[in-house]
Design a protein around this motif. Structure first.
Motif, PDB file in Angstrom:
ATOM      1  N   PHE A 244       5.587   2.236   4.058  1.00 22.05           N
ATOM      2  CA  PHE A 244       6.994   1.879   3.925  1.00 22.05           C
ATOM      3  C   PHE A 244       7.264   1.139   2.626  1.00 22.05           C
ATOM      4  O   PHE A 244       8.360   1.263   2.051  1.00 22.05           O
ATOM      5  N   TYR A 245       6.283   0.357   2.124  1.00 20.60           N
ATOM      6  CA  TYR A 245       6.447  -0.272   0.817  1.00 20.60           C
ATOM      7  C   TYR A 245       6.703   0.804  -0.247  1.00 20.60           C
ATOM      8  O   TYR A 245       7.587   0.662  -1.095  1.00 20.60           O
ATOM      9  N   THR A 246       5.884   1.852  -0.193  1.00 18.29           N
ATOM     10  CA  THR A 246       6.008   2.938  -1.165  1.00 18.29           C
ATOM     11  C   THR A 246       7.366   3.616  -1.055  1.00 18.29           C
ATOM     12  O   THR A 246       8.021   3.916  -2.067  1.00 18.29           O
ATOM     13  N   GLN A 247       7.802   3.875   0.189  1.00 16.55           N
ATOM     14  CA  GLN A 247       9.105   4.504   0.420  1.00 16.55           C
ATOM     15  C   GLN A 247      10.229   3.613  -0.097  1.00 16.55           C
ATOM     16  O   GLN A 247      11.196   4.111  -0.706  1.00 16.55           O
ATOM     17  N   ASN A 248      10.123   2.331   0.145  1.00 16.32           N
ATOM     18  CA  ASN A 248      11.164   1.402  -0.311  1.00 16.32           C
ATOM     19  C   ASN A 248      11.239   1.333  -1.829  1.00 16.32           C
ATOM     20  O   ASN A 248      12.332   1.301  -2.411  1.00 16.32           O
ATOM     21  N   LEU A 249      10.081   1.301  -2.480  1.00 14.53           N
ATOM     22  CA  LEU A 249      10.060   1.267  -3.944  1.00 14.53           C
ATOM     23  C   LEU A 249      10.714   2.510  -4.530  1.00 14.53           C
ATOM     24  O   LEU A 249      11.464   2.435  -5.504  1.00 14.53           O
ATOM     25  N   ALA A 250      10.440   3.658  -3.908  1.00  8.14           N
ATOM     26  CA  ALA A 250      11.008   4.920  -4.398  1.00  8.14           C
ATOM     27  C   ALA A 250      12.521   4.970  -4.223  1.00  8.14           C
ATOM     28  O   ALA A 250      13.227   5.596  -5.023  1.00  8.14           O
ATOM     29  N   SER A 251      13.011   4.293  -3.165  1.00  9.05           N
ATOM     30  CA  SER A 251      14.453   4.351  -2.885  1.00  9.05           C
ATOM     31  C   SER A 251      15.200   3.097  -3.355  1.00  9.05           C
ATOM     32  O   SER A 251      16.418   2.989  -3.181  1.00  9.05           O
ATOM     33  N   GLY A 252      14.456   2.136  -3.944  1.00 10.28           N
ATOM     34  CA  GLY A 252      15.100   0.934  -4.461  1.00 10.28           C
ATOM     35  C   GLY A 252      15.469  -0.080  -3.392  1.00 10.28           C
ATOM     36  O   GLY A 252      16.385  -0.878  -3.587  1.00 10.28           O
ATOM     37  N   HIS A 253      14.765  -0.066  -2.273  1.00 15.18           N
ATOM     38  CA  HIS A 253      15.035  -1.020  -1.198  1.00 15.18           C
ATOM     39  C   HIS A 253      13.850  -1.990  -1.039  1.00 15.18           C
ATOM     40  O   HIS A 253      12.789  -1.777  -1.604  1.00 15.18           O
ATOM     41  N   GLY A 254      14.075  -3.046  -0.265  1.00 17.21           N
ATOM     42  CA  GLY A 254      12.971  -3.929   0.109  1.00 17.21           C
ATOM     43  C   GLY A 254      12.507  -4.882  -0.956  1.00 17.21           C
ATOM     44  O   GLY A 254      11.352  -5.343  -0.915  1.00 17.21           O
ATOM     45  N   GLY A 255      13.370  -5.227  -1.907  1.00 20.16           N
ATOM     46  CA  GLY A 255      12.989  -6.197  -2.930  1.00 20.16           C
ATOM     47  C   GLY A 255      12.171  -5.573  -4.046  1.00 20.16           C
ATOM     48  O   GLY A 255      11.907  -4.355  -4.050  1.00 20.16           O
ATOM     49  N   PRO A 256      11.725  -6.413  -5.001  1.00 23.66           N
ATOM     50  CA  PRO A 256      11.025  -5.890  -6.186  1.00 23.66           C
ATOM     51  C   PRO A 256       9.711  -5.170  -5.881  1.00 23.66           C
ATOM     52  O   PRO A 256       9.305  -4.284  -6.634  1.00 23.66           O
ATOM     53  N   GLU A 257       9.032  -5.543  -4.795  1.00 21.46           N
ATOM     54  CA  GLU A 257       7.776  -4.885  -4.433  1.00 21.46           C
ATOM     55  C   GLU A 257       7.932  -3.934  -3.245  1.00 21.46           C
ATOM     56  O   GLU A 257       6.952  -3.332  -2.803  1.00 21.46           O
ATOM     57  N   GLY A 258       9.135  -3.835  -2.715  1.00 29.58           N
ATOM     58  CA  GLY A 258       9.381  -2.966  -1.562  1.00 29.58           C
ATOM     59  C   GLY A 258       8.837  -3.521  -0.257  1.00 29.58           C
ATOM     60  O   GLY A 258       8.782  -2.811   0.756  1.00 29.58           O
ATOM     61  N   LYS A 259       8.444  -4.809  -0.243  1.00 28.43           N
ATOM     62  CA  LYS A 259       7.746  -5.364   0.920  1.00 28.43           C
ATOM     63  C   LYS A 259       8.661  -6.001   1.965  1.00 28.43           C
ATOM     64  O   LYS A 259       8.193  -6.430   3.015  1.00 28.43           O
ATOM     65  N   LEU A 260       9.967  -6.060   1.665  1.00 29.17           N
ATOM     66  CA  LEU A 260      10.897  -6.613   2.646  1.00 29.17           C
ATOM     67  C   LEU A 260      11.317  -5.473   3.581  1.00 29.17           C
ATOM     68  O   LEU A 260      12.317  -4.794   3.353  1.00 29.17           O
ATOM     69  N   LEU A 261      10.532  -5.265   4.625  1.00 33.18           N
ATOM     70  CA  LEU A 261      10.756  -4.130   5.519  1.00 33.18           C
ATOM     71  C   LEU A 261      11.916  -4.385   6.470  1.00 33.18           C
ATOM     72  O   LEU A 261      12.158  -5.514   6.901  1.00 33.18           O
ATOM     73  N   SER A 262      12.628  -3.312   6.786  1.00 31.85           N
ATOM     74  CA  SER A 262      13.749  -3.404   7.716  1.00 31.85           C
ATOM     75  C   SER A 262      13.232  -3.515   9.150  1.00 31.85           C
ATOM     76  O   SER A 262      12.053  -3.257   9.423  1.00 31.85           O
ATOM     77  N   SER A 263      14.128  -3.871  10.066  1.00 35.48           N
ATOM     78  CA  SER A 263      13.748  -3.975  11.477  1.00 35.48           C
ATOM     79  C   SER A 263      13.243  -2.644  12.004  1.00 35.48           C
ATOM     80  O   SER A 263      12.241  -2.592  12.735  1.00 35.48           O
ATOM     81  N   SER A 264      13.916  -1.564  11.658  1.00 39.45           N
ATOM     82  CA  SER A 264      13.490  -0.248  12.159  1.00 39.45           C
ATOM     83  C   SER A 264      12.114   0.121  11.626  1.00 39.45           C
ATOM     84  O   SER A 264      11.295   0.709  12.353  1.00 39.45           O
ATOM     85  N   GLN A 265      11.813  -0.220  10.387  1.00 39.25           N
ATOM     86  CA  GLN A 265      10.492   0.063   9.826  1.00 39.25           C
ATOM     87  C   GLN A 265       9.417  -0.757  10.538  1.00 39.25           C
ATOM     88  O   GLN A 265       8.332  -0.239  10.852  1.00 39.25           O
ATOM     89  N   LEU A 266       9.707  -2.017  10.822  1.00 42.55           N
ATOM     90  CA  LEU A 266       8.726  -2.870  11.501  1.00 42.55           C
ATOM     91  C   LEU A 266       8.490  -2.419  12.937  1.00 42.55           C
ATOM     92  O   LEU A 266       7.350  -2.392  13.413  1.00 42.55           O
ATOM     93  N   VAL A 267       9.566  -2.057  13.636  1.00 43.88           N
ATOM     94  CA  VAL A 267       9.414  -1.569  15.013  1.00 43.88           C
ATOM     95  C   VAL A 267       8.603  -0.283  15.021  1.00 43.88           C
ATOM     96  O   VAL A 267       7.687  -0.119  15.848  1.00 43.88           O
ATOM     97  N   LEU A 268       8.899   0.630  14.108  1.00 36.50           N
ATOM     98  CA  LEU A 268       8.174   1.897  14.052  1.00 36.50           C
ATOM     99  C   LEU A 268       6.699   1.678  13.733  1.00 36.50           C
ATOM    100  O   LEU A 268       5.818   2.302  14.344  1.00 36.50           O
ATOM    101  N   ALA A 269       6.414   0.780  12.803  1.00 35.72           N
ATOM    102  CA  ALA A 269       5.020   0.457  12.481  1.00 35.72           C
ATOM    103  C   ALA A 269       4.316  -0.112  13.712  1.00 35.72           C
ATOM    104  O   ALA A 269       3.163   0.229  13.997  1.00 35.72           O
ATOM    105  N   GLY A 270       5.010  -0.958  14.475  1.00 36.60           N
ATOM    106  CA  GLY A 270       4.440  -1.526  15.691  1.00 36.60           C
ATOM    107  C   GLY A 270       4.195  -0.476  16.765  1.00 36.60           C
ATOM    108  O   GLY A 270       3.181  -0.528  17.477  1.00 36.60           O
ATOM    109  N   VAL A 271       5.101   0.478  16.893  1.00 35.66           N
ATOM    110  CA  VAL A 271       4.929   1.563  17.870  1.00 35.66           C
ATOM    111  C   VAL A 271       3.673   2.369  17.551  1.00 35.66           C
ATOM    112  O   VAL A 271       2.854   2.653  18.432  1.00 35.66           O
ATOM    113  N   PHE A 272       3.503   2.734  16.273  1.00 39.30           N
ATOM    114  CA  PHE A 272       2.307   3.487  15.883  1.00 39.30           C
ATOM    115  C   PHE A 272       1.034   2.654  16.087  1.00 39.30           C
ATOM    116  O   PHE A 272       0.003   3.181  16.501  1.00 39.30           O
ATOM    117  N   ALA A 273       1.132   1.360  15.798  1.00 33.36           N
ATOM    118  CA  ALA A 273      -0.022   0.476  16.017  1.00 33.36           C
ATOM    119  C   ALA A 273      -0.392   0.439  17.494  1.00 33.36           C
ATOM    120  O   ALA A 273      -1.570   0.483  17.865  1.00 33.36           O
TER     121      ALA A 273
END
Length: 298
Positions: free
Chosen positions: A88-117
């Motif tokens: 998701f960091y990579t996706q955010n960087l490509a789309s200009g989201h999530g701050g300068p490093e793309g590491k500020l993940l959205s709630s939906s990204q965090l929930v989805l990462a947790g589901v896969f985990a």
């Protein structure tokens, strides 16, 4: 070390801490979930009965299985979580989201990462918890299994691989729902502290890791507890009609619980889980964060 190997190692440290801290509470929870209604007057009655009739070491009954297995489970959880976060960091960087490093993940990204985990974790936690629950609930005077390896051997020889993975579908449901909530709460609290104090992840204090882990655990259990109760009932049930099987499916088990105890029956044993949660989950995240920090500093 590769990032994934570091995540696995740090997750193992978190898992071992979780088991050592949480096991006594867990056996009380399982006994209350699976005993006939009216067996115990409450959590203290259950714990007191275990102490009086079986001795203090009974609170660590079946610990070897989770100590080996939960360490693996938690390492998988964190490895999958961190891999998804990096994606998701990579996706955010490509789309200009999530701050300068793309590491500020959205709630939906965090929930989805947790589901896969959770789903990744479920492949191991299902059989590990099944064996642990069999050991925790068997009689002390005439035990069916001499230990985890004896239980695995006997169950596999009589019922094959499906016997080992009994209750697997409901385990996947519990893990996906639970860890979506669990990691979302923890990561959002970490994000909030980083933003408020202007610090990096590596500067998060040990106290914060414990407190946020406790909060994540408190959020987790009320959400998944009814699912966990059904899982425990299925995993202590017989394997066939010949050995006293009561439930042929999760749905049949749910109907039986509603019929015998009503909606309140789905919360039986929730007390020990909620008391255990801040200690076990605080220890889990503390173990992970500190081990991860140590591994990434070398």
């Amino acid at each position: 070390m590769s990032k994934t190997l570091k995540d696995l190692t740090a997750g193992t440290a978190g898992g071992i801490a979780q088991v050592l801290v949480g096991q006594p509470f867990d056996i009380v929870k399982v006994r209350m979930q699976t005993a006939p209604k009216g067996t115990y007057n409450g959590m203290l009655d259950c714990a007191g009965g275990i102490l009086k009739n079986e001795g203090p070491l009974a609170f660590y009954k079946g610990t070897l299985t989770p100590l080996l297995g939960i360490g693996v489970c938690v390492s998988i959880q964190f490895a999958v979580l961190e891999r998804c976060k990096r994606y998701f960091y990579t996706q955010n960087l490509a789309s200009g989201h999530g701050g300068p490093e793309g590491k500020l993940l959205s709630s939906s990204q965090l929930v989805l990462a947790g589901v896969f985990a959770g789903i990744g974790n479920g492949f191991v936690s299902g059989p590990v918890e099944h064996i642990r629950i069999r050991l925790q609930t068997q009689s002390n005077t005439n035990p069916t299994y001499r230990g985890p390896f004896d239980a695995i051997k006997k169950i596999y020889s009589s019922h094959g691989i499906t016997g080992i993975f009994k209750g697997q579908n409901i385990t996947f449901a519990r893990e996906a729902v639970g860890y979506g909530v669990y990691f979302w709460v923890y990561e959002k609290l970490v994000q909030r502290e980083m933003a408020t104090k202007g610090i990096r992840r590596e500067e998060l204090s040990a106290g914060s890791a414990v407190i946020y882990g406790a909060a994540a655990g408190w959020a987790l259990w009320p959400v998944i507890y009814p699912i966990d109760l059904i899982k425990s009932r299925l995993q202590t049930d017989g394997f066939s009609a010949a050995d006293g099987q009561k439930y042929k499916s999760s749905l049949q088990c749910i109907r039986a619980v509603l019929k015998t105890g009503g909606i309140g029956e789905f919360t039986r044993g929730l007390g020990p889980a909620m008391i255990r949660s801040p200690f076990a989950n605080g220890a889990t995240f503390l173990g992970f964060e500190m081990a991860n920090r140590l591994l990434n500093s070398t």
